[in-house]
Design an enzyme around this catalytic site. Structure first.
Site, PDB file in Angstrom:
ATOM      1  N   CYS A 131       0.832  -1.207   0.000  1.00 44.91           N
ATOM      2  CA  CYS A 131       0.000   0.000   0.000  1.00 44.91           C
ATOM      3  C   CYS A 131       0.866   1.256   0.000  1.00 44.91           C
ATOM      4  CB  CYS A 131      -0.906  -0.021   1.232  1.00 44.91           C
ATOM      5  SG  CYS A 131      -1.884   1.463   1.441  1.00 44.91           S
ATOM      6  N   CYS A 134      -0.329   4.068   2.289  1.00 41.47           N
ATOM      7  CA  CYS A 134      -0.062   3.860   3.718  1.00 41.47           C
ATOM      8  C   CYS A 134       1.413   4.092   4.047  1.00 41.47           C
ATOM      9  CB  CYS A 134      -0.420   2.429   4.135  1.00 41.47           C
ATOM     10  SG  CYS A 134      -1.935   1.784   3.432  1.00 41.47           S
ATOM     11  N   ASP A 135       2.312   3.604   3.208  1.00 44.96           N
ATOM     12  CA  ASP A 135       3.729   3.532   3.595  1.00 44.96           C
ATOM     13  C   ASP A 135       4.673   4.392   2.752  1.00 44.96           C
ATOM     14  OD1 ASP A 135       2.979   1.556   5.433  1.00 44.96           O
ATOM     15  OD2 ASP A 135       3.098   0.002   3.904  1.00 44.96           O
TER      16      ASP A 135
END
Ligand code: NAP
Length: 305
Positions: A131, A134-135
């Site tokens: 993701c 997200c990261d």
């Protein structure tokens, strides 16, 4: 019955099913393993959802959530572990309780597919990610690979490029599967692509350091240094609740439905990515609406079809 309709999954399909059920006077509970939004919240950028030429997945799903919540009873962080026939309806077992429902909509979506190569599990969260939204911010100014050639992989690569990462796409064929417009952006932004290549191993200790790559045409193997690898090689349907009810799936595990989102078990409907075929947010919403309205038949309510 505890509720007329149980909707399993609060992604695009589940939210829309909740809105349409509520508007049709159906009493519904929506269960979600997390806080809702589904895999769409992982999409850095969603283009061309009507009314929103360009919006982030998180923003679009937050809007859907806000819209849907007044229409149903939302049980977040409550995983459904089993559905069984029970009299005229179904028994829904969750990690917290059991409920009876007259009809079910399965809108459980998909999970990201793994590469299944050595090092992937060990280095998950240590440079291996599924993701970019997200990261990605951990990798600004760092060298990252995105594995895959579909819309998701290309969107992730473009997003990471925008965050200032030094991105390389690694794709197993000599042509992207992604839409032409996205493929052109890869060219325009000069994102390098390593073609015809698969990742054989992810190495590093305690974080990702190198990828062992193999060219599928020449057989040549190389090692390349990367600080992170974003794996975006498609999805696997979350259809185990359906299969344990005896519902038919296709050979890839996607739930089979008719044009009204009926599954092969009476009273159970399916909507969204778990049904496969065209997997777009707009089609997930349409299927959620269709399933909710068609469930009126099961629930003995009249709708002027
Ligand atoms: P996808 O379209 O299935 O693409 C998966 C990619 O991963 C393909 O390029 C595939 O290669 C590659 N792949 C699969 N297994 C692999 C492996 N073991 N090793 C290396 N590469 C592998 O999946 P997606 O991109 O996640 O998209 C899922 C669905 O969502 C699609 O229907 C897509 O259209 C939709 N979507 C739409 C948008 C949009 O903007 N409209 C955005 C994101 C997703 P091959 O090409 O060789 O098969």
């Amino acid at each position: 019955m505890d509720t007329e309709l149980a909707v399993i999954g609060a992604g695009a399909a589940g939210y829309t099913a909740a809105i349409y059920a509520g508007r049709a006077g159906i009493d519904a509970i929506v269960f979600d393993t997390g806080m809702g939004g589904g895999l769409s919240t992982w999409a850095p950028r969603i283009e061309n959802y009507p009314g929103f030429p360009d919006i982030s997945g998180v923003d679009l799903m937050d809007r859907m959530k806000e819209h849907a919540e007044p229409y149903a009873d939302f049980h977040y962080n409550e995983e459904v572990t089993a559905i069984e026939p029970d009299g005229d309806g179904f028994k829904v077992t969750t990690a917290k309780n059991t409920y009876t429902a007259g009809a079910i909509i399965i809108a459980t979506g998909t999970t990201p597919r793994q590469l299944d190569v050595p090092g992937e599990n060990k280095l998950r969260g240590r440079g291996v990610s599924y993701c970019a939204t997200c990261d990605g911010s951990f990798f600004t100014d760092k060298k990252v690979a995105v594995v895959g050639g579909g819309n998701s992989a290309v969107n992730e690569a473009i997003y990471l490029h925008g965050l200032g990462c030094n991105v390389t796409l690694i794709h197993r064929r000599d042509q992207l599967r992604a839409e032409e417009a996205l493929a052109q952006e890869v060219d325009k932004k000069d994102i390098p692509v390593i073609w015809n290549t698969v990742v054989e191993e992810i190495r590093g200790d305690p974080v990702v350091e190198t990828l062992a790559l193999k060219n599928r045409k020449t057989g040549e193997t190389t090692q390349q240094a990367f600080d992170g690898v974003f794996i975006s090689v498609g999805e696997t349907p979350q259809s185990s609740l359906a299969t344990s009810l005896g519902i038919e799936t296709d050979s890839h595990g996607y739930i089979q439905t008719d044009e009204r989102q009926r599954t092969t078990v009476n009273g159970v409907y399916a909507a969204g990515d778990v049904t496969g075929d065209i997997r777009q947010i707009i089609t997930a919403c349409a299927e959620g609406a269709t399933a909710a309205l068609t469930s009126m038949h099961t629930l003995g309510k009249s709708y002027p079809f």
